[in-house]
Design a protein around this motif. Structure first.
Motif, PDB file in Angstrom:
ATOM      1  N   ALA A 120       0.829  -1.202   0.000  1.00  0.00           N
ATOM      2  CA  ALA A 120       0.000   0.000   0.000  1.00  0.00           C
ATOM      3  C   ALA A 120       0.863   1.251   0.000  1.00  0.00           C
ATOM      4  N   GLU A 121       2.011   1.177   0.667  1.00  0.00           N
ATOM      5  CA  GLU A 121       2.918   2.318   0.701  1.00  0.00           C
ATOM      6  C   GLU A 121       3.388   2.704  -0.701  1.00  0.00           C
ATOM      7  N   LEU A 122       3.740   1.698  -1.497  1.00  0.00           N
ATOM      8  CA  LEU A 122       4.175   1.974  -2.865  1.00  0.00           C
ATOM      9  C   LEU A 122       3.026   2.490  -3.714  1.00  0.00           C
ATOM     10  N   ARG A 123       1.832   1.938  -3.535  1.00  0.00           N
ATOM     11  CA  ARG A 123       0.688   2.401  -4.322  1.00  0.00           C
ATOM     12  C   ARG A 123       0.388   3.870  -4.026  1.00  0.00           C
ATOM     13  N   LEU A 124       0.383   4.237  -2.762  1.00  0.00           N
ATOM     14  CA  LEU A 124       0.120   5.631  -2.405  1.00  0.00           C
ATOM     15  C   LEU A 124       1.229   6.548  -2.899  1.00  0.00           C
ATOM     16  N   GLY A 125       2.462   6.099  -2.767  1.00  0.00           N
ATOM     17  CA  GLY A 125       3.577   6.908  -3.240  1.00  0.00           C
ATOM     18  C   GLY A 125       3.543   7.090  -4.744  1.00  0.00           C
ATOM     19  N   GLN A 126       3.195   6.018  -5.450  1.00  0.00           N
ATOM     20  CA  GLN A 126       3.087   6.076  -6.905  1.00  0.00           C
ATOM     21  C   GLN A 126       2.044   7.106  -7.333  1.00  0.00           C
ATOM     22  N   GLN A 127       0.884   7.080  -6.684  1.00  0.00           N
ATOM     23  CA  GLN A 127      -0.174   8.034  -7.024  1.00  0.00           C
ATOM     24  C   GLN A 127       0.280   9.465  -6.777  1.00  0.00           C
ATOM     25  N   ASP A 128       0.999   9.672  -5.698  1.00  0.00           N
ATOM     26  CA  ASP A 128       1.496  11.002  -5.361  1.00  0.00           C
ATOM     27  C   ASP A 128       2.498  11.501  -6.401  1.00  0.00           C
ATOM     28  N   ILE A 129       3.348  10.614  -6.877  1.00  0.00           N
ATOM     29  CA  ILE A 129       4.370  10.988  -7.860  1.00  0.00           C
ATOM     30  C   ILE A 129       3.743  11.235  -9.227  1.00  0.00           C
ATOM     31  N   GLU A 130       2.704  10.467  -9.568  1.00  0.00           N
ATOM     32  CA  GLU A 130       2.051  10.625 -10.863  1.00  0.00           C
ATOM     33  C   GLU A 130       1.171  11.874 -10.937  1.00  0.00           C
ATOM     34  N   ALA A 131       0.674  12.321  -9.785  1.00  0.00           N
ATOM     35  CA  ALA A 131      -0.318  13.399  -9.768  1.00  0.00           C
ATOM     36  C   ALA A 131       0.111  14.659 -10.519  1.00  0.00           C
TER      37      ALA A 131
END
Length: 200
Positions: A120-131
């Protein structure tokens, strides 16, 4: 008696990220060890774990650093109002796609995507970086629509469609799959974006 040996100064984080990005791009995260990375940086594995906690966190922070560097170039290109919306869209597409097989930035993305289902940490981080990529493209589409360069339509939906296309073109190119070439990917991306955004 106090130890008189001089302490080795900690490496700047930028150096850690640059070295990690190169090592992950060359060998993949599975083969990267904190001990091996620490040896390259003349740091202990314990020191790296103290700052990053895990290889997943190191991967995420390295990707964030890599994208922050490119983000400055993206923002500058999109802010160049001497160029019309189509020219700035072309610049966005070119920055989004990998340079070619083994592009370190895109190898990081492939590693993150591969590990995200279990973290979940990677998924949330990924979304933050893509935003920021999504937000900047939405803003460009809105602006191009206002100036009449693009046909009216839902900017967020069209941005998602364009980015999904770019991701689909980017991964085979970054992995070096047969018959994948940057000029062809650029042509495909431009053709589809034109269909989505062209004026009537």
């Amino acid at each position: 008696m106090a130890d008189a040996r001089p302490r080795r100064p900690a490496r700047p984080r930028e150096e850690v990220y640059a070295t990690a990005r190169a090592a992950i791009a060359e060998h993949g995260l599975a083969k990267l060890t904190m001990a091996g990375l620490g040896k390259q940086l003349q740091m202990s594995a314990g020191h790296l774990l103290y700052y990053f906690g895990s290889k997943d966190q190191l991967l995420l922070e390295t990707l964030r650093w890599s994208e922050d560097q490119l983000g400055a170039r993206r923002r500058a290109a999109l802010a160049d109002h001497d160029r019309d919306a189509w020219d700035r869209l072309a610049a966005y597409i070119r920055l989004y796609l990998p340079e070619g097989p083994g592009d370190p930035r895109w190898i990081l993305w492939v590693e993150v995507w591969g590990r995200s289902p279990a973290s979940a940490e990677l998924r949330l981080g990924q979304q933050d970086i893509e935003a920021p990529w999504q937000a900047d493209l939405v803003a460009l589409i809105d602006e191009g629509t206002a100036t009449g360069d693009f046909t009216p339509g839902p900017a967020a939906d069209r941005a998602i469609q364009i980015r999904a296309l770019l991701d689909g073109l980017a991964v085979p190119l970054a992995l070096g799959l047969p018959d994948t070439h940057l000029p062809t990917a650029l042509t495909h991306a431009t053709t589809v974006a034109t269909i989505l955004l062209r004026t009537e």
